[in-house]
Design an enzyme around this catalytic site. Structure first.
Site, PDB file in Angstrom:
ATOM      1  N   PRO A  58       0.918  -1.213  -0.068  1.00 29.27           N
ATOM      2  CA  PRO A  58      -0.105   0.034   0.089  1.00 29.27           C
ATOM      3  C   PRO A  58       0.794   1.224  -0.096  1.00 29.27           C
ATOM      4  O   PRO A  58       0.271   2.348  -0.433  1.00 29.27           O
ATOM      5  CB  PRO A  58      -0.850  -0.130   1.339  1.00 29.27           C
ATOM      6  CG  PRO A  58      -0.340  -1.082   2.050  1.00 29.27           C
ATOM      7  CD  PRO A  58       0.462  -2.031   1.247  1.00 29.27           C
TER       8      PRO A  58
ATOM      9  N   GLU B 105       1.299  -7.461   8.122  1.00 23.48           N
ATOM     10  CA  GLU B 105       1.406  -6.112   7.889  1.00 23.48           C
ATOM     11  C   GLU B 105       2.652  -5.995   6.733  1.00 23.48           C
ATOM     12  O   GLU B 105       3.259  -4.867   6.624  1.00 23.48           O
ATOM     13  CB  GLU B 105       1.778  -5.581   9.248  1.00 23.48           C
ATOM     14  CG  GLU B 105       0.782  -5.489  10.139  1.00 23.48           C
ATOM     15  CD  GLU B 105      -0.520  -4.802   9.688  1.00 23.48           C
ATOM     16  OE1 GLU B 105      -1.782  -5.024   9.950  1.00 23.48           O
ATOM     17  OE2 GLU B 105      -0.208  -3.687   9.028  1.00 23.48           O
TER      18      GLU B 105
ATOM     19  N   ARG C  60      -0.429  -8.231 -21.508  1.00 17.93           N
ATOM     20  CA  ARG C  60      -0.851  -7.973 -22.918  1.00 17.93           C
ATOM     21  C   ARG C  60      -0.296  -6.951 -23.563  1.00 17.93           C
ATOM     22  O   ARG C  60      -0.550  -6.879 -24.821  1.00 17.93           O
ATOM     23  CB  ARG C  60      -2.553  -7.107 -22.542  1.00 17.93           C
ATOM     24  CG  ARG C  60      -2.179  -6.058 -21.719  1.00 17.93           C
ATOM     25  CD  ARG C  60      -3.685  -5.333 -21.142  1.00 17.93           C
ATOM     26  NE  ARG C  60      -4.436  -5.113 -22.335  1.00 17.93           N
ATOM     27  CZ  ARG C  60      -4.271  -4.007 -23.201  1.00 17.93           C
ATOM     28  NH1 ARG C  60      -3.475  -2.846 -22.632  1.00 17.93           N
ATOM     29  NH2 ARG C  60      -5.380  -3.740 -24.069  1.00 17.93           N
TER      30      ARG C  60
ATOM     31  N   ASP D 246      -5.075   2.104 -26.245  1.00 19.31           N
ATOM     32  CA  ASP D 246      -5.482   2.047 -24.702  1.00 19.31           C
ATOM     33  C   ASP D 246      -5.329   3.409 -24.066  1.00 19.31           C
ATOM     34  O   ASP D 246      -4.825   4.283 -24.439  1.00 19.31           O
ATOM     35  CB  ASP D 246      -4.266   1.334 -24.106  1.00 19.31           C
ATOM     36  CG  ASP D 246      -4.492  -0.390 -24.082  1.00 19.31           C
ATOM     37  OD1 ASP D 246      -5.595  -0.703 -24.724  1.00 19.31           O
ATOM     38  OD2 ASP D 246      -3.595  -0.742 -23.733  1.00 19.31           O
TER      39      ASP D 246
HETATM   40  N1  LIG Z   1      -0.377  -3.177  -4.136  1.00 20.65           N
HETATM   41  C1  LIG Z   1      -1.019  -3.164  -3.162  1.00 20.65           C
HETATM   42  C2  LIG Z   1      -1.875  -2.908  -2.176  1.00 20.65           C
HETATM   43  C3  LIG Z   1      -2.058  -3.313  -0.953  1.00 20.65           C
HETATM   44  C4  LIG Z   1      -1.477  -4.340  -0.228  1.00 20.65           C
HETATM   45  C5  LIG Z   1      -0.254  -4.847  -0.943  1.00 20.65           C
HETATM   46  C6  LIG Z   1       0.362  -6.124  -0.218  1.00 20.65           C
HETATM   47  C7  LIG Z   1       0.148  -6.277   1.058  1.00 20.65           C
HETATM   48  C8  LIG Z   1       0.686  -7.016   1.816  1.00 20.65           C
HETATM   49  C9  LIG Z   1      -0.082  -7.044   3.128  1.00 20.65           C
HETATM   50  N2  LIG Z   1      -0.997  -6.266   2.961  1.00 20.65           N
HETATM   51  C10 LIG Z   1      -2.206  -5.540   3.995  1.00 20.65           C
HETATM   52  C11 LIG Z   1      -1.831  -4.395   4.468  1.00 20.65           C
HETATM   53  C12 LIG Z   1      -2.700  -3.246   4.895  1.00 20.65           C
HETATM   54  C13 LIG Z   1      -2.562  -2.194   5.600  1.00 20.65           C
HETATM   55  C14 LIG Z   1      -1.037  -1.787   5.874  1.00 20.65           C
HETATM   56  C15 LIG Z   1      -0.754  -0.563   6.556  1.00 20.65           C
HETATM   57  N3  LIG Z   1      -0.513  -1.078   7.886  1.00 20.65           N
HETATM   58  C16 LIG Z   1      -0.766   0.174   8.818  1.00 20.65           C
HETATM   59  C17 LIG Z   1      -0.675  -0.248  10.256  1.00 20.65           C
HETATM   60  C18 LIG Z   1       1.125  -0.215  10.146  1.00 20.65           C
HETATM   61  C19 LIG Z   1       1.409  -1.029   9.392  1.00 20.65           C
HETATM   62  C20 LIG Z   1       1.152  -1.104   7.953  1.00 20.65           C
HETATM   63  C21 LIG Z   1      -0.269  -2.810   5.607  1.00 20.65           C
HETATM   64  C22 LIG Z   1      -0.548  -4.060   4.945  1.00 20.65           C
HETATM   65  C23 LIG Z   1      -1.120  -5.705   1.744  1.00 20.65           C
HETATM   66  C24 LIG Z   1      -1.952  -4.931   1.230  1.00 20.65           C
HETATM   67  N4  LIG Z   1      -3.404  -2.684  -0.338  1.00 20.65           N
HETATM   68  N5  LIG Z   1      -3.718  -1.781  -1.428  1.00 20.65           N
HETATM   69  C25 LIG Z   1      -3.059  -2.064  -2.360  1.00 20.65           C
HETATM   70  N6  LIG Z   1      -3.049  -0.846  -3.372  1.00 20.65           N
END
Ligand SMILES: N#Cc1c(-c2ccc3ccn(Cc4ccc(CN5CCCCC5)cc4)c3c2)n[nH]c1N
Length: 248
Positions: A90, A117, A159, A174
């Site tokens: 994220p 996380e 693609r 696109d």
């Molecule tokens: N690409 C992409 C993604 C992802 C994504 C990608 C990879 C992982 C691996 C685990 N998660 C879940 C998650 C959810 C929130 C948090 C934030 N935490 C807040 C408290 C302190 C620690 C960090 C961390 C991890 C993931 C989420 N989400 N959205 C996108 N566009």
């Protein structure tokens, strides 16, 4: 192109066996290998996570299994080909068509979709010393893990590979592709029947006048972009904007 995915949910990547990516694999255009991270754990519970140093919510993915997994994937590859590590997160750089084009030019992508996380930071830092690493986010919303992002990124990259899209399909027009329609959203599309629930199709599309059709499509693209993504309008060239204004 070779793609490796290391994940604790290998079944999540089943969609890579169907449709466009699945066909590219059958045709030998893509070599996709999915690995279960737990094969690189050595305890009876196949543990991949632990509590975060410094406290805080959730659990963090342990570095050891990831290090062994990425080393094993690297060892299984061609020593002369450098892998690119793609880490969905994220907090990553936005995944865009531009990045999809960049990644489509690489011979080998290794995806590290995390859960919990995220992965112990030292893993990414260690591999960034030898590999090209991209930490990317597919959008401003929070998922539970990175596997969905791997599906998205893989499809967007695949693609673009030569031979993957048939002649009937093309990524030339696109959204976000370079060229006259650069950064514009696609306009509306229509097919048979000519009337559907008392709704006609735009007459210009059956006029046979290709210039008028192209102009109509570009104007529709500007209208849709202006309505849904006005932020993209200023990226268009003035000549195209001028044509848009004149068409209104
Ligand atoms: N690409 C992409 C993604 C992802 C994504 C990608 C990879 C992982 C691996 C685990 N998660 C879940 C998650 C959810 C929130 C948090 C934030 N935490 C807040 C408290 C302190 C620690 C960090 C961390 C991890 C993931 C989420 N989400 N959205 C996108 N566009």
């Amino acid at each position: 192109m070779r793609l490796d995915v290391v994940t604790i949910f290998p079944e999540y990547l089943e969609p890579l066996n169907v449709s466009l990516v699945g066909k590219a694999r059958v045709n030998g255009l893509l070599d996709v290998r999915v690995h279960d991270l737990r094969q690189w754990t050595h305890d009876r519970h196949n543990t991949v996570d632990d509590s975060p140093y410094g406290g805080g919510p959730g659990m963090v993915m342990k570095p050891d299994p990831w290090g062994e997994a990425l080393d094993a994937v690297r060892a299984d590859g061609d020593p002369g080909i450098a892998p690119v590590l793609v880490v969905p997160t994220p907090s990553g750089r936005p995944f865009t068509q531009e990045l999809a084009v960049e990644l489509s030019g690489r011979p080998w992508l290794v995806f590290a979709p995390a859960r919990y996380e995220g992965i112990d930071r030292r893993v990414i830092d260690a591999y960034a010393e030898q590999w090209e690493v991209h930490e990317v986010s597919i959008g401003d919303y929070v998922l539970a893990g990175g596997e969905a992002a791997v599906l998205v990124i893989t499809e967007a990259v695949a693609r673009l590979l030569p031979g993957v899209l048939g002649n009937a399909e093309s990524h030339r027009d696109d959204s976000f592709a370079p060229g006259a329609m650069a950064d514009l959203l696609e306009g509306p599309v229509y097919t048979k029947p000519p009337v559907w629930r008392d709704r006609d199709i735009p007459e210009v599309l059956v006029s046979g006048h290709h210039g008028r059709i192209a102009r109509w499509r570009r104007d529709q693209a500007f209208r849709r972009t202006d309505a849904h993504r006005p932020d993209l309008i200023e990226r268009c060239d003035p000549a195209a904007l001028d044509k848009y204004d004149r068409a209104l």
